[in-house]
Structure formats: structure tokens, C-alpha cells
Design an enzyme around this catalytic site. Sequence first.
Site, PDB file in Angstrom:
ATOM      1  N   ASP A  78       0.906  -1.135   0.000  1.00 13.97           N
ATOM      2  CA  ASP A  78       0.000   0.000   0.000  1.00 13.97           C
ATOM      3  C   ASP A  78       0.953   1.193   0.000  1.00 13.97           C
ATOM      4  O   ASP A  78       1.537   1.523   1.031  1.00 13.97           O
ATOM      5  CB  ASP A  78      -0.878   0.004   1.261  1.00 13.97           C
ATOM      6  CG  ASP A  78      -1.909   1.125   1.214  1.00 13.97           C
ATOM      7  OD1 ASP A  78      -1.559   2.233   0.744  1.00 13.97           O
ATOM      8  OD2 ASP A  78      -3.049   0.903   1.635  1.00 13.97           O
ATOM      9  N   HIS A  79       1.154   1.781  -1.175  1.00 14.30           N
ATOM     10  CA  HIS A  79       2.272   2.735  -1.276  1.00 14.30           C
ATOM     11  C   HIS A  79       2.084   3.961  -0.376  1.00 14.30           C
ATOM     12  O   HIS A  79       3.048   4.660  -0.092  1.00 14.30           O
ATOM     13  CB  HIS A  79       2.564   3.115  -2.728  1.00 14.30           C
ATOM     14  CG  HIS A  79       1.496   3.945  -3.366  1.00 14.30           C
ATOM     15  ND1 HIS A  79       0.404   3.381  -3.972  1.00 14.30           N
ATOM     16  CD2 HIS A  79       1.343   5.280  -3.469  1.00 14.30           C
ATOM     17  CE1 HIS A  79      -0.377   4.344  -4.424  1.00 14.30           C
ATOM     18  NE2 HIS A  79       0.164   5.504  -4.133  1.00 14.30           N
ATOM     19  N   HIS A 133      -5.911   2.742   1.141  1.00 10.84           N
ATOM     20  CA  HIS A 133      -5.133   3.865   1.676  1.00 10.84           C
ATOM     21  C   HIS A 133      -5.816   4.559   2.864  1.00 10.84           C
ATOM     22  O   HIS A 133      -5.199   4.798   3.892  1.00 10.84           O
ATOM     23  CB  HIS A 133      -4.862   4.898   0.577  1.00 10.84           C
ATOM     24  CG  HIS A 133      -4.359   4.294  -0.694  1.00 10.84           C
ATOM     25  ND1 HIS A 133      -3.363   3.339  -0.717  1.00 10.84           N
ATOM     26  CD2 HIS A 133      -4.704   4.484  -1.989  1.00 10.84           C
ATOM     27  CE1 HIS A 133      -3.130   2.986  -1.968  1.00 10.84           C
ATOM     28  NE2 HIS A 133      -3.933   3.660  -2.757  1.00 10.84           N
TER      29      HIS A 133
HETATM   30  P1  NAD Z   1       0.894  -2.852 -16.982  1.00 14.12           P
HETATM   31  O1  NAD Z   1      -0.331  -3.269 -17.716  1.00 14.12           O
HETATM   32  O2  NAD Z   1       1.661  -1.685 -17.460  1.00 14.12           O
HETATM   33  O3  NAD Z   1       1.903  -4.075 -16.939  1.00 14.12           O
HETATM   34  C1  NAD Z   1       1.492  -5.409 -16.855  1.00 14.12           C
HETATM   35  C2  NAD Z   1       2.664  -6.334 -17.059  1.00 14.12           C
HETATM   36  O4  NAD Z   1       2.216  -7.688 -16.955  1.00 14.12           O
HETATM   37  C3  NAD Z   1       3.340  -6.207 -18.416  1.00 14.12           C
HETATM   38  O5  NAD Z   1       4.730  -6.372 -18.208  1.00 14.12           O
HETATM   39  C4  NAD Z   1       2.792  -7.422 -19.185  1.00 14.12           C
HETATM   40  O6  NAD Z   1       3.673  -7.900 -20.186  1.00 14.12           O
HETATM   41  C5  NAD Z   1       2.673  -8.414 -18.081  1.00 14.12           C
HETATM   42  N1  NAD Z   1       1.712  -9.495 -18.354  1.00 14.12           N
HETATM   43  C6  NAD Z   1       0.391  -9.404 -18.622  1.00 14.12           C
HETATM   44  N2  NAD Z   1      -0.143 -10.633 -18.820  1.00 14.12           N
HETATM   45  C7  NAD Z   1       0.862 -11.520 -18.653  1.00 14.12           C
HETATM   46  C8  NAD Z   1       0.953 -12.948 -18.720  1.00 14.12           C
HETATM   47  N3  NAD Z   1      -0.100 -13.724 -18.978  1.00 14.12           N
HETATM   48  N4  NAD Z   1       2.149 -13.509 -18.483  1.00 14.12           N
HETATM   49  C9  NAD Z   1       3.222 -12.755 -18.207  1.00 14.12           C
HETATM   50  N5  NAD Z   1       3.216 -11.423 -18.142  1.00 14.12           N
HETATM   51  C10 NAD Z   1       2.046 -10.804 -18.372  1.00 14.12           C
HETATM   52  O7  NAD Z   1       0.460  -2.704 -15.449  1.00 14.12           O
HETATM   53  P2  NAD Z   1       1.104  -1.742 -14.320  1.00 14.12           P
HETATM   54  O8  NAD Z   1       0.501  -0.406 -14.451  1.00 14.12           O
HETATM   55  O9  NAD Z   1       2.592  -1.858 -14.341  1.00 14.12           O
HETATM   56  O10 NAD Z   1       0.510  -2.362 -12.978  1.00 14.12           O
HETATM   57  C11 NAD Z   1       0.970  -3.567 -12.419  1.00 14.12           C
HETATM   58  C12 NAD Z   1       0.287  -3.810 -11.076  1.00 14.12           C
HETATM   59  O11 NAD Z   1       0.557  -2.738 -10.206  1.00 14.12           O
HETATM   60  C13 NAD Z   1      -1.230  -3.896 -11.166  1.00 14.12           C
HETATM   61  O12 NAD Z   1      -1.669  -4.804 -10.193  1.00 14.12           O
HETATM   62  C14 NAD Z   1      -1.675  -2.489 -10.797  1.00 14.12           C
HETATM   63  O13 NAD Z   1      -2.968  -2.459 -10.264  1.00 14.12           O
HETATM   64  C15 NAD Z   1      -0.638  -2.139  -9.763  1.00 14.12           C
HETATM   65  N6  NAD Z   1      -0.409  -0.724  -9.588  1.00 14.12           N
HETATM   66  C16 NAD Z   1       0.070   0.062 -10.609  1.00 14.12           C
HETATM   67  C17 NAD Z   1       0.333   1.403 -10.408  1.00 14.12           C
HETATM   68  C18 NAD Z   1       0.879   2.273 -11.502  1.00 14.12           C
HETATM   69  O14 NAD Z   1       1.169   3.429 -11.215  1.00 14.12           O
HETATM   70  N7  NAD Z   1       1.034   1.803 -12.721  1.00 14.12           N
HETATM   71  C19 NAD Z   1       0.091   1.965  -9.146  1.00 14.12           C
HETATM   72  C20 NAD Z   1      -0.372   1.157  -8.117  1.00 14.12           C
HETATM   73  C21 NAD Z   1      -0.611  -0.194  -8.346  1.00 14.12           C
END
Ligand code: NAD
Length: 486
Positions: free
Chosen positions: A174-175, A237
Amino acid sequence: ATERSALFIFFGGTGDLAYRKLYPSMFNLYRKGTLQEKFAVIGTARDKLTDEKFREKVRKSIGSDSKEAEKFISHFYYEAHDVTDQAHYSVLKARAEELDKKYKLSGNQIFYLSMAPNFFGTVAGYLRTEGIVNDNGFSRLVIEKPFGRDFESAKELNESLAKSFKEEEIFRIDHYLGKEMIQNIEALRFGNTIIESLWNNRYIDNIQVTLSESLGVEERASYYDKSGALRDMVQNHIMQIVSLLAMEQPVAFTDSDIRAEKVKALRSLRVYNVAEAATNFVRGQYGAGNKVKPYREEDNVPADSTTETFVAGKLMFDNYRWSGTPFYIRTGKVLADKFTRVDVVFKKPLVDIFAFPGSTNTAPLDTNILTLYIEPKAGFALKINAKNNEQGFQTEPVTMKYLVDPEDSKKTPEPYERLIHDALKGDGTNFSSWQEVSYAWKFVDQIRHVWDLQAPNFPNYTPGSMGPAAADELIERDHRSWVYKL
Ligand code: NAD
């Protein structure tokens, strides 16, 4: 810094979060010496990349090609991998074992799942059954939100993880818990008699928590529309912040002691029945406004979406410390400004001795307010009553303020840097435990349930405001008002 050794495997290693936050945070840990020689990173995702191509992307993500950066990047490796394909795990295992030997990692492993949560159970399961998790060193699983979409789905997810990892091996990010001033809540409360001795319903009239965002949904619309502000911000949060504010003093400043107190606080949070949920929570969705498209006109948002982009609520703890002192919370998108703050509103003196008949002191005593600025500025302010420095006797509120110097705050570690560092140390203080998550869902599910019974009258607030009028009515009904207002 003490050097820590581990192999990191980032699942979703080519995602937005990984490039934007995780690798830059790793690089900071490298520059500070927490990571030195004994670490390696395997990035894995579906994309087909060579180690070289991956390193190029990491180089771009950390924004440096210095000698130091190049040494850091040389620890990075890549495996294309579909997490649902069992066969791939043996390839990953071979790579992991090879790197463990090469960098002398003593079997320590951190599996970071930065991808859609529907894969968490699958990945955790295969890591165990395919023998990547081993009994040398530690094996820790770091996961990103969302952790379920209600209590039932969260429980199911948790049970699937629990087959492969023990609770103390699971680090739920939980950042907000990585933010400097959130961690400062404990220092302020338990490091100061003058604060903690007043920290109860006898002296505190109400507490207000505001997480205000100025932006809209941006590229996250399709995810956000299925989630909404209640699930996206309140369940995690806000509940974390509220439990840090409400908890009793932990026996010691350790993860298990702090968690025990947070859970106890959440257990005494009143779970609302239908009528209470309907009166004590307000939802909103933004409409048209200055240069901002109405929520319903955003890409990937249905034109009749009933998803809330704003929540305000009143929380009551049924315990000796807080009975009768409400916690008001609010969060929303495209509000007036981007900030997070906590306002602790103290009770006024029972008697205003300066207001005797014939007194020339015309100003009534003001309430003392302790404001914790979480972000973007970090610090706190205390408003107290004093005499002004003019002829005669006139009271006026003055504010004592401490703000972290902007220069200093550059040195403040980013939340992800802190949290990765904690995971390396095995310190779960700033992660959510399953019990916390489950009590938070049980509370939030009741609100959701009531909202689902009736379609809202959306849109109901203007971009750039502080939410719908009902959010003001919620607190004014109790003869109080928001400390931060426009
Ligand atoms: P994203 O969609 O940019 O990245 C997803 C990644 O998963 C990619 O590298 C993709 O290649 C990989 N992927 C998808 N399906 C796959 C499969 N079947 N096998 C292997 N790899 C696979 O998502 P993100 O924004 O980086 O978010 C990732 C996690 O972090 C999520 O749970 C999101 O809710 C959480 N999150 C993201 C942020 C943010 O700022 N981006 C903030 C808080 C939480």
C-alpha cells in the site's frame, strides 16, 4: 547502508509500474549501498526481449548511463514468460539457480508481482510446485493492489496465496504506507506526551482525512470504472491511515505489534447497517467543467457509468478512546488541488473566560487544529490561541508550523524505495496484513451494498470543487465543517 542480498523476480517486469517506479527505486537502493554486488534481477513478462534490450529499457527508466548505472544494470536479466504456462517455470528456475550461484545470493528471493491480480494465485502456486521457492534463504512475495474487489474475492485470493506462502512471507503493497509523513504519524503520536495524552475523545472533537486528486482517470479509465473511488482509495489507503490514527499504543515499534493494534482498531470500527451506510456515506461523480471532460465522456467509460469518482464518509469507532469522536474521510478525482492531509480538530476550552460580560475581547476562542501535511508538502501545523501583540487584550489564533525543507525532501526516499528496502529486511510494518485487508473490506462492502441498491444521481460535482454539496452537508449536519475548504 547494510548490504542485502537477494534475487528479485519481477513478474510484469515490462509494465508501467516497473519502469516508472520499481527500477528507479532499486537504483536508489544501489546508490545507497543496500544493494551492492550480491543481487540480481530477472524481469519477466510476455514481451520477447533479450537481456540487452531489457537493460536498455531499464537504463532509460533510471535515467542514467553513468558508470555506476551500467554496473547496476549489468545485474539485470530477462525471461519471456507467460505466467499461465507451467513449462516456462523450469526455464525460470534454471536462470534463478544460475544467478543465485553467480551472485552468491544464499537462496534469498523476492517475487514481485506487478501485474493484474487475477494472475497472483497462479504465479504463487507455480513458484511453489515448480520448485522455484526453496528452503535456502528467504522467499518473499510482494503484491500490488487491488487485493480483491470485495471481502469474498479477497478471501479467495488470499487462500490461493496461502497455499504457497506463509502470511509473514506476503508483502501487500500500500504505497501510502511508504510515505514519509504517514510513517511520521507513529512518531508524532507515540514520541510526544503532549500529543498522545490528548489523543482521545475527551480532547479531540473530530479527525478529518482528505486524499484529494486534481487529475481525472487518465489512461486507467477501464480499470477505474470497474473499481471506483471506494475500492480504489478508501478500502486500502484511507483505512490504513485511519487505523494508524485510531490504534492504541503498540507494545513495541515492530511489525507484529503494530499490526495487532491496527487490527484491533479496525475491529472496533462500526460496520454500518443499511440505514447508517446510506446516511454516513456520500458518493460523487464529476460532470462538465473547466477544460475537463465529464467523467462519462472519458475514453473507456460508458456514457451511463454509475462509478463514483468521489467518496466522503463518517467513521465511528466503538471503543473507549474514540466513542463519540467521528473520523470524516473524503477522496476524489479532479478536485481543487492535489494533496493529502489529516486535520485533528480539538475541542474548545469548556469555558471561554475571555468572553465575560463587558469584555473587550471580541474574538471567540478558536479550535486548536493539528494538521498533518502528508503530500506534496510534508510537515505539520498546530493552530493555538494566543494574545495578539497590540494594545488591549485580544485573542487570536496563531499557527506553529514545521514543513520539511524542499531541499531536504529531495532526500526523502520514494515510497517504493522504502517498501522494497523493508521487504528486503523482512519488515512488514508498512505493508497490509490479511487481517487488516479483510476488516477493511467488511466495512467497505456494506457501503457498496447500499449503493448498489439504488442508482445515483450522477454527475453531481464540478471539476475543481471539493466534491458534491452532500459532502459538506454530511459534516455540517453534525455542526462541524471541513477544515480544508475552498
Ligand atoms: P501494466 O499493464 O503496465 O503491466 C502489466 C505487465 O504484466 C506487463 O509487463 C505485461 O507484459 C505483463 N503481463 C500481462 N499478462 C501476462 C501474462 N499472462 N504472463 C506474463 N506477463 C504478463 O500494469 P502496471 O501499471 O505496471 O501495474 C501492475 C500492477 O501494479 C497492477 O496490479 C496495478 O494495479 C498495480 N499498480 C500500478 C500502479 C501504476 O502506477 N502503474 C500503481 C499502483 C498499483
